[in-house]
Design an enzyme around this catalytic site. Sequence first.
Site, mmCIF file in Angstrom:
data_model
loop_
_atom_site.group_PDB
_atom_site.id
_atom_site.type_symbol
_atom_site.label_atom_id
_atom_site.label_comp_id
_atom_site.label_asym_id
_atom_site.label_seq_id
_atom_site.Cartn_x
_atom_site.Cartn_y
_atom_site.Cartn_z
ATOM 1 N N ILE A 12 0.845 -1.204 0.000
ATOM 2 C CA ILE A 12 0.000 0.000 0.000
ATOM 3 C C ILE A 12 0.880 1.254 0.000
ATOM 4 O O ILE A 12 0.578 2.247 -0.672
ATOM 5 C CB ILE A 12 -0.976 -0.030 1.191
ATOM 6 C CG1 ILE A 12 -1.802 -1.330 1.150
ATOM 7 C CG2 ILE A 12 -1.920 1.180 1.154
ATOM 8 C CD1 ILE A 12 -2.611 -1.616 2.400
ATOM 9 N N GLY A 35 9.242 -5.317 2.195
ATOM 10 C CA GLY A 35 9.035 -4.487 1.002
ATOM 11 C C GLY A 35 10.072 -4.804 -0.071
ATOM 12 O O GLY A 35 10.998 -5.598 0.143
ATOM 13 N N PHE A 72 3.127 3.335 7.050
ATOM 14 C CA PHE A 72 2.644 2.033 6.576
ATOM 15 C C PHE A 72 3.472 0.868 7.122
ATOM 16 O O PHE A 72 3.106 -0.283 6.918
ATOM 17 C CB PHE A 72 2.753 1.957 5.042
ATOM 18 C CG PHE A 72 1.948 2.980 4.306
ATOM 19 C CD1 PHE A 72 0.640 2.715 3.943
ATOM 20 C CD2 PHE A 72 2.498 4.211 3.971
ATOM 21 C CE1 PHE A 72 -0.104 3.662 3.253
ATOM 22 C CE2 PHE A 72 1.757 5.152 3.277
ATOM 23 C CZ PHE A 72 0.455 4.881 2.921
ATOM 24 N N TYR A 140 -2.063 -8.648 16.256
ATOM 25 C CA TYR A 140 -1.967 -7.671 15.165
ATOM 26 C C TYR A 140 -2.978 -6.545 15.374
ATOM 27 O O TYR A 140 -2.617 -5.359 15.392
ATOM 28 C CB TYR A 140 -2.213 -8.363 13.814
ATOM 29 C CG TYR A 140 -2.387 -7.381 12.681
ATOM 30 C CD1 TYR A 140 -1.384 -6.471 12.362
ATOM 31 C CD2 TYR A 140 -3.580 -7.342 11.946
ATOM 32 C CE1 TYR A 140 -1.557 -5.546 11.337
ATOM 33 C CE2 TYR A 140 -3.750 -6.423 10.925
ATOM 34 C CZ TYR A 140 -2.740 -5.523 10.630
ATOM 35 O OH TYR A 140 -2.920 -4.607 9.623
ATOM 36 N N ASP A 285 -10.701 -15.962 11.763
ATOM 37 C CA ASP A 285 -11.435 -15.299 10.674
ATOM 38 C C ASP A 285 -12.883 -15.011 11.075
ATOM 39 O O ASP A 285 -13.674 -15.934 11.256
ATOM 40 C CB ASP A 285 -11.471 -16.213 9.429
ATOM 41 C CG ASP A 285 -10.287 -16.020 8.517
ATOM 42 O OD1 ASP A 285 -9.603 -14.988 8.633
ATOM 43 O OD2 ASP A 285 -10.057 -16.908 7.673
#
Length: 321
Positions: A12, A35, A72, A140, A285
């Site tokens: 992103i 990255g 980010f 997280y 989830d």
Amino acid sequence: MAILVCGGAGYIGSHTVKELVNTYDVVVLDNLTTGFEQLIDSKATFVKGDLGDPAILDEIFTTHDIDAVFHFAANSLVGESVQNPLKYYRNNVSATLVLLEKMIEHGVKRFIFSSTAATYGIPDTDMITEKTTTNPINPYGRSKLMIEQILADLAHVHDFQYVVLRYFNAAGAHESGEIGESHDPESHLIPIVLQHLLGQRDKIAVFGTDYETADGTCVRDYIHVTDLARAHILSYEGMASGKITNKTYNLGNGAGYSVKEIIETCEQISGKKATIEYAERRAGDPAALVASSQKINEELGWKPAFDLNTIISNAWAWHSK
Ligand code: UDP
């Protein structure tokens, strides 16, 4: 005036840098652990290093006239955060504290923070607004919520302002086809399906078919990465012009698609048929996560420009390359 983008070599971050360089001077700080240097637009100045390194931050803040930091740089895998919570608290919380300390020390007062739908945990509503209770269910999500709370505390006492952006499912690739989604290892649904359709994986697993959703598979709100990038720039410009300050916004399309619907759309766009294995639910989830983005629409005029077909078409073009 320049903008510092921490994590500008990530998915992103790199798409946001590509939009920013049209108008602003951009400095990218990235340690390249997740990255890729080739994703960074050549018009940006790249500094390889860690955002938890005070000396590098001193150097950047003294050599560049930084007006805002877009942050980010984080680890973002739910499952990994459950297995290795200290990694998440160290990289997502401790390192960010160093960045914030250095911003305050150098008088840099605008901050745009990448947050997440994971701050909501398992919401008791079909349409999540910013008022929906936050109750993250993994390290997280907690690491992101901690920083959100710290930002509010800082803005209370320092000359410091922020925008928190809670992303739903970032997806797609830049329309130019030059940059796109790349994780190693890959765990996200759309790239996995496309890699399979390109013959790079034998099959795909659908995690859970007994959720309380229309077809039994999980429903998510997929949002084009370029729409996310533009929301960051609008947020920055909104703060810089005095229109907004200290805000939290959801970023999603407001429409949910099931795992099965995503696979079908990928099949249509690629013209290929997937081999599917129905598997157990993946831990952590929630059944459905769909965002209302009405608040940022009303306050900044942001609305998504890209639908699911464009998201997957752009992703397919990038993966096919
Ligand atoms: N998913 C799946 N198979 C995969 C990867 C993901 O069925 O190989 C499902 C996953 O369980 C979730 C949805 O696809 O319901 C989106 O997962 P992803 O990891 O892309 O994003 P998340 O919602 O976890 O941020």
